[in-house]
Design a protein around this motif. Structure first.
Motif, PDB file in Angstrom:
ATOM      1  N   ALA A 203       0.775  -1.571   0.214  1.00 45.24           N
ATOM      2  CA  ALA A 203       0.380  -0.256  -0.009  1.00 45.24           C
ATOM      3  C   ALA A 203       0.600   1.184  -0.131  1.00 45.24           C
ATOM      4  CB  ALA A 203      -1.694  -0.297   1.042  1.00 45.24           C
ATOM      5  N   ASP A 204       1.939   1.063   0.726  1.00 44.65           N
ATOM      6  CA  ASP A 204       3.174   2.486   0.438  1.00 44.65           C
ATOM      7  C   ASP A 204       3.576   2.562  -0.357  1.00 44.65           C
ATOM      8  OD1 ASP A 204       4.726   4.525   1.766  1.00 44.65           O
ATOM      9  OD2 ASP A 204       6.042   3.407   2.728  1.00 44.65           O
ATOM     10  N   TYR A 205       3.835   1.836  -1.410  1.00 43.41           N
ATOM     11  CA  TYR A 205       4.341   2.052  -2.584  1.00 43.41           C
ATOM     12  C   TYR A 205       3.271   2.112  -3.769  1.00 43.41           C
ATOM     13  CZ  TYR A 205       6.299   0.536  -6.818  1.00 43.41           C
ATOM     14  OH  TYR A 205       7.066   0.975  -8.407  1.00 43.41           O
ATOM     15  N   LEU A 206       1.628   1.900  -3.543  1.00 45.11           N
ATOM     16  CA  LEU A 206       1.166   1.687  -4.420  1.00 45.11           C
ATOM     17  C   LEU A 206       0.735   3.114  -4.444  1.00 45.11           C
ATOM     18  CD1 LEU A 206      -1.302   1.381  -6.504  1.00 45.11           C
ATOM     19  CD2 LEU A 206      -2.738   0.705  -4.610  1.00 45.11           C
ATOM     20  N   LEU A 207       0.436   4.598  -2.980  1.00 50.91           N
ATOM     21  CA  LEU A 207       0.811   5.481  -2.787  1.00 50.91           C
ATOM     22  C   LEU A 207       1.636   6.534  -3.494  1.00 50.91           C
ATOM     23  CD1 LEU A 207      -1.338   7.679  -1.298  1.00 50.91           C
ATOM     24  CD2 LEU A 207       0.701   7.601   0.432  1.00 50.91           C
ATOM     25  N   TYR A 208       2.757   5.865  -3.388  1.00 51.03           N
ATOM     26  CA  TYR A 208       4.115   6.093  -4.037  1.00 51.03           C
ATOM     27  C   TYR A 208       3.965   6.332  -5.551  1.00 51.03           C
ATOM     28  CZ  TYR A 208       8.346   6.247  -6.366  1.00 51.03           C
ATOM     29  OH  TYR A 208       9.246   6.654  -6.738  1.00 51.03           O
ATOM     30  N   THR A 209       3.390   5.982  -6.114  1.00 56.04           N
ATOM     31  CA  THR A 209       3.192   5.380  -7.353  1.00 56.04           C
ATOM     32  C   THR A 209       2.187   6.491  -8.008  1.00 56.04           C
ATOM     33  OG1 THR A 209       3.597   3.338  -7.690  1.00 56.04           O
ATOM     34  CG2 THR A 209       2.962   4.007  -8.954  1.00 56.04           C
ATOM     35  N   LEU A 210       1.155   6.434  -7.327  1.00 53.31           N
ATOM     36  CA  LEU A 210      -0.603   7.352  -7.643  1.00 53.31           C
ATOM     37  C   LEU A 210       0.219   8.624  -7.491  1.00 53.31           C
ATOM     38  CD1 LEU A 210      -3.129   5.353  -6.019  1.00 53.31           C
ATOM     39  CD2 LEU A 210      -2.386   5.307  -8.431  1.00 53.31           C
ATOM     40  N   GLN A 214       1.089  11.646 -10.212  1.00 55.16           N
ATOM     41  CA  GLN A 214      -0.687  11.984 -10.675  1.00 55.16           C
ATOM     42  C   GLN A 214      -1.975  11.890 -11.062  1.00 55.16           C
ATOM     43  OE1 GLN A 214       1.089  15.575 -12.747  1.00 55.16           O
ATOM     44  NE2 GLN A 214       2.224  17.001 -11.336  1.00 55.16           N
ATOM     45  N   GLN A 215      -1.262  11.050 -10.085  1.00 50.88           N
ATOM     46  CA  GLN A 215      -3.025  10.035 -10.038  1.00 50.88           C
ATOM     47  C   GLN A 215      -3.480   9.860  -8.710  1.00 50.88           C
ATOM     48  OE1 GLN A 215      -4.208   8.690 -12.735  1.00 50.88           O
ATOM     49  NE2 GLN A 215      -3.036   7.867 -13.796  1.00 50.88           N
ATOM     50  N   PHE A 275      -7.760  -0.590  -5.777  1.00 51.55           N
ATOM     51  CA  PHE A 275      -6.545  -0.248  -7.258  1.00 51.55           C
ATOM     52  C   PHE A 275      -6.916  -1.100  -8.486  1.00 51.55           C
ATOM     53  CE2 PHE A 275      -2.108  -1.897  -9.205  1.00 51.55           C
ATOM     54  CZ  PHE A 275      -2.337  -0.387  -9.675  1.00 51.55           C
ATOM     55  N   ARG A 276      -6.234  -3.045  -8.241  1.00 48.26           N
ATOM     56  CA  ARG A 276      -6.758  -3.717  -8.781  1.00 48.26           C
ATOM     57  C   ARG A 276      -8.109  -3.745  -9.423  1.00 48.26           C
ATOM     58  NH1 ARG A 276      -3.629  -7.934  -4.291  1.00 48.26           N
ATOM     59  NH2 ARG A 276      -1.846  -7.089  -5.033  1.00 48.26           N
ATOM     60  N   ALA A 277      -9.492  -3.034  -8.641  1.00 44.98           N
ATOM     61  CA  ALA A 277     -10.530  -3.109  -9.311  1.00 44.98           C
ATOM     62  C   ALA A 277     -10.279  -1.609 -10.607  1.00 44.98           C
ATOM     63  CB  ALA A 277     -11.961  -3.484  -8.607  1.00 44.98           C
ATOM     64  N   GLY A 278      -9.770  -1.018 -10.516  1.00 37.22           N
ATOM     65  CA  GLY A 278      -9.756   0.126 -11.258  1.00 37.22           C
ATOM     66  C   GLY A 278     -10.389   1.753 -10.696  1.00 37.22           C
ATOM     67  N   ARG A 279     -10.797   1.388  -9.123  1.00 35.99           N
ATOM     68  CA  ARG A 279     -11.911   2.420  -8.683  1.00 35.99           C
ATOM     69  C   ARG A 279     -10.360   2.973  -8.326  1.00 35.99           C
ATOM     70  NH1 ARG A 279     -14.268  -2.492  -6.700  1.00 35.99           N
ATOM     71  NH2 ARG A 279     -12.990  -2.699  -5.339  1.00 35.99           N
ATOM     72  N   LEU A 280      -9.093   3.202  -8.006  1.00 37.99           N
ATOM     73  CA  LEU A 280      -8.114   4.734  -8.170  1.00 37.99           C
ATOM     74  C   LEU A 280      -8.522   5.038  -9.766  1.00 37.99           C
ATOM     75  CD1 LEU A 280      -6.232   2.812  -4.981  1.00 37.99           C
ATOM     76  CD2 LEU A 280      -8.409   4.326  -5.819  1.00 37.99           C
ATOM     77  N   GLY A 281      -8.834   5.076 -10.058  1.00 37.17           N
ATOM     78  CA  GLY A 281      -7.864   5.688 -12.008  1.00 37.17           C
ATOM     79  C   GLY A 281      -7.372   4.309 -12.934  1.00 37.17           C
TER      80      GLY A 281
END
Length: 286
Positions: A203-210, A214-215, A275-281
């Motif tokens: 989750a920490d890495y995902l937040l960094y990536t988003l 700029q997602q 994220f995996r379901a595409g609900r975060l863009g």
């Protein structure tokens, strides 16, 4: 290693390779390409509906490359209005017809080896081709986590004209990943079991990536005032708003007391699932 050995044996009667990936570049396994790179190759990029359309150039460079004499074609969901399963069979048939078949030159049937890292939908592709061309039900087990296919399976017919058989294979990861970031991308896409990496770390890495890309759709999704630089406030907010709590026993001077605490791992899992379901863009990790 055992899976790769089985695939080398199955390669002797294979006419073509179909490789499936979630991630254009990090989803490659160099060991597969080195061991199996003597046959025509079709690359199928799936989950393109969840990919960032601004980063299509990354997907375009996902081929084997390296100056090797590959007979390579690439299929993505955005290449054509024709669904991917409808593109695969004619493309494979053309590659096999135009390439040398050596000891299989007299055979009219096509044997295709389906390869890729774990949990990229190899079995699902076989089942969808079978439904589309033969109007028959699924022939190989599928699941939402890696490791469903344990060994190289027997041939599965997916088409009558041309007569085509696909062989499902277990997902194979490189013995050593190139870097930590590649491992995190594979974990986010489900190629590695979540608990082996840790939902909070992912989750920490995902937040960094988003944030890096700029997602910021997660801000609206979770009702935040602004983007977060750290994962703890985000997970706390998700846990509070979605009721992710757990009962914990606390030892006190008067005995054990049950207390309700925020369940941060459950909140991290919710973040990953969105994220995996595409609900975060739409996000391309490479």
């Amino acid at each position: 290693a055992a899976g790769l050995r089985q695939m080398r044996l199955a390669l002797r009667r294979a006419d073509c390779l179909v490789e499936r990936r979630h991630i254009p570049l990090s989803g490659r396994n160099p060991a597969l390409l080195e061991a199996l790179g003597i046959r025509p190759h079709v690359l199928v990029l799936n989950k393109m509906d969840l990919a960032d359309p601004r980063r299509q150039s990354v997907s375009a460079g996902a081929g084997p490359g390296g100056g090797k004499p590959w007979c390579h074609r690439q299929v993505t969901a955005s290449d054509s209005p024709v669904p991917v399963p409808l593109q695969v069979v004619p493309m494979v048939a053309r590659l096999v017809a135009n390439g040398p078949r050596y000891h299989r030159a007299e055979s009219s049937e096509h044997n295709i080896l389906v390869i890729g890292v774990p949990n990229v939908g190899k079995s699902s592709l076989i089942n969808s081709l079978r439904r589309l061309h033969l109007k028959k039900g699924k022939a190989t087990a599928v699941g939402g986590e890696p490791g469903i296919t344990k060994a190289v399976l027997s041939r599965i017919q997916v088409c009558e004209k041309p007569l085509m058989y696909l062989v499902d294979t277990p997902g194979v990861l490189p013995p050593r990943l190139g870097d930590v970031e590649t491992g995190m991308k594979l974990a986010l896409c489900g190629a590695i079991l979540d608990h082996l990496v840790g939902e909070d770390i992912m989750a920490d890495y995902l937040l960094y990536t988003l944030n890096k890309q700029q997602q910021f759709e997660y801000v609206q999704r979770y009702g935040l005032g602004q983007p977060c630089d750290h994962i703890e406030p985000l997970l706390k907010h998700v846990a509070l708003t979605q009721g992710r709590t757990q009962k914990v026993k606390v030892l006190t001077g008067t005995g054990n007391v049950n207390m309700m605490m925020l369940n941060y791992p459950a909140a991290a899992y919710e973040f990953l699932r969105d994220f995996r379901a595409g609900r975060l863009g739409r996000v391309t990790l490479d």
